[in-house]
Design an enzyme around this catalytic site. Sequence first.
Site, mmCIF file in Angstrom:
data_model
loop_
_atom_site.group_PDB
_atom_site.id
_atom_site.type_symbol
_atom_site.label_atom_id
_atom_site.label_comp_id
_atom_site.label_asym_id
_atom_site.label_seq_id
_atom_site.Cartn_x
_atom_site.Cartn_y
_atom_site.Cartn_z
ATOM 1 C CG ASP A 20 -34.400 -52.066 88.486
ATOM 2 O OD1 ASP A 20 -34.624 -51.530 87.374
ATOM 3 O OD2 ASP A 20 -35.303 -52.502 89.217
ATOM 4 C CG HIS A 37 -30.801 -47.357 79.641
ATOM 5 N ND1 HIS A 37 -31.078 -48.130 80.744
ATOM 6 C CD2 HIS A 37 -31.933 -47.370 78.875
ATOM 7 C CE1 HIS A 37 -32.333 -48.590 80.651
ATOM 8 N NE2 HIS A 37 -32.856 -48.136 79.532
ATOM 9 C CG LEU A 131 -13.403 -57.875 88.277
ATOM 10 C CD1 LEU A 131 -13.969 -58.526 89.534
ATOM 11 C CD2 LEU A 131 -13.897 -56.445 88.161
HETATM 12 C C1 FPP Z 1 -32.520 -51.479 84.325
HETATM 13 O O1 FPP Z 1 -33.070 -50.199 84.584
HETATM 14 C C2 FPP Z 1 -31.336 -51.385 83.487
HETATM 15 C C3 FPP Z 1 -31.175 -52.005 82.270
HETATM 16 C C4 FPP Z 1 -32.206 -52.842 81.668
HETATM 17 C C5 FPP Z 1 -29.969 -51.822 81.458
HETATM 18 C C6 FPP Z 1 -28.671 -51.793 82.172
HETATM 19 C C7 FPP Z 1 -27.671 -51.265 81.251
HETATM 20 C C8 FPP Z 1 -26.705 -50.392 81.547
HETATM 21 C C9 FPP Z 1 -26.408 -49.889 82.893
HETATM 22 C C10 FPP Z 1 -25.913 -49.870 80.409
HETATM 23 C C11 FPP Z 1 -24.559 -50.331 80.169
HETATM 24 C C12 FPP Z 1 -24.115 -51.627 80.655
HETATM 25 C C13 FPP Z 1 -22.841 -52.076 80.462
HETATM 26 C C14 FPP Z 1 -22.482 -53.393 81.030
HETATM 27 C C15 FPP Z 1 -21.812 -51.317 79.740
HETATM 28 P P1 FPP Z 1 -34.553 -49.904 84.116
HETATM 29 O O2 FPP Z 1 -34.515 -49.383 82.736
HETATM 30 O O3 FPP Z 1 -35.399 -51.124 84.282
HETATM 31 O O4 FPP Z 1 -34.984 -48.806 85.127
HETATM 32 P P2 FPP Z 1 -36.472 -48.516 85.692
HETATM 33 O O5 FPP Z 1 -36.861 -49.745 86.476
HETATM 34 O O6 FPP Z 1 -36.284 -47.304 86.556
HETATM 35 O O7 FPP Z 1 -37.354 -48.271 84.516
#
Ligand code: FPP
Length: 246
Positions: A20, A37, A131
């Site tokens: 997050d 992201h 893993l």
């Molecule tokens: C949450 O941060 C994150 C996500 C919903 C997406 C996670 C995805 C990645 C890290 C990209 C790639 C993943 C892989 C497995 C290759 P948020 O957008 O909710 O952040 P915020 O709370 O600050 O708005």
Amino acid sequence: MVIDELKKNYIPRHVAVIMDGNGRWAELHGNDRIYGHQQGVDAVRSIVEGAGEAGVEYLTLYAFSTENWDRPKNEVDALMSLLVNAIVHETDNLNEKNVKMLAIGGISSLPADVQLKLAEAVESTSQNTGLRLVLALSYSGRWEILEAVKKIVRKAVSGEITENQINECEFATHLSTSAIPDPELLIRTSGEYRISNFLLWQIAYSEFYFTPILWPDFRKENLFDAIVDFQHRERRFGKTSEQIRS
Ligand code: FPP
């Protein structure tokens, strides 16, 4: 924390991570959420490497929740193409590191290209013995529990199973994680203290580790910090300290 500081004989078998803070990281760096992201992929690469080095057997990443479909379309589209790119570009690296990729969630609801590239990566890494990297995609704990209930009801209606046969073990065999042990350690980044519908059944006895670090800044050293913290906890599973120590 460096890897040498981990007790090698007490590594959690399964670590689950709620990644997050990508959006907030992007805002702090004066950029749009999608950039956050994209930077999150570097953090994924680092902890996959760290988890393998530490001897973690399963690493489950909450990459896209059922609720994430409700985000603005441009963000959902960007996350889907980011996933395709990351999967395609990282597969060789996963093979080099002996990592086997798995996916849980409503995979059939993902765009066709994501499903295809995911299936190719799962197949390409299927013989690896290190893993297990489990991507939770279009996943939510409540969705998964309901799916399990539906499967059990179908079995009950057809007479394949009786009420008395439905216990915790039997129920768990109907979850998407049936072949995966429950996580001993659940990490959430970005200073939020929530579970957000992740692995609701499986985390019954997990240890939680919350860190203010935003996901794009998270690296394997931070994973080692979380594991060391885990190693200092006493897991009682409802018993007393005396019972555990004896
Ligand atoms: C949450 O941060 C994150 C996500 C919903 C997406 C996670 C995805 C990645 C890290 C990209 C790639 C993943 C892989 C497995 C290759 P948020 O957008 O909710 O952040 P915020 O709370 O600050 O708005």
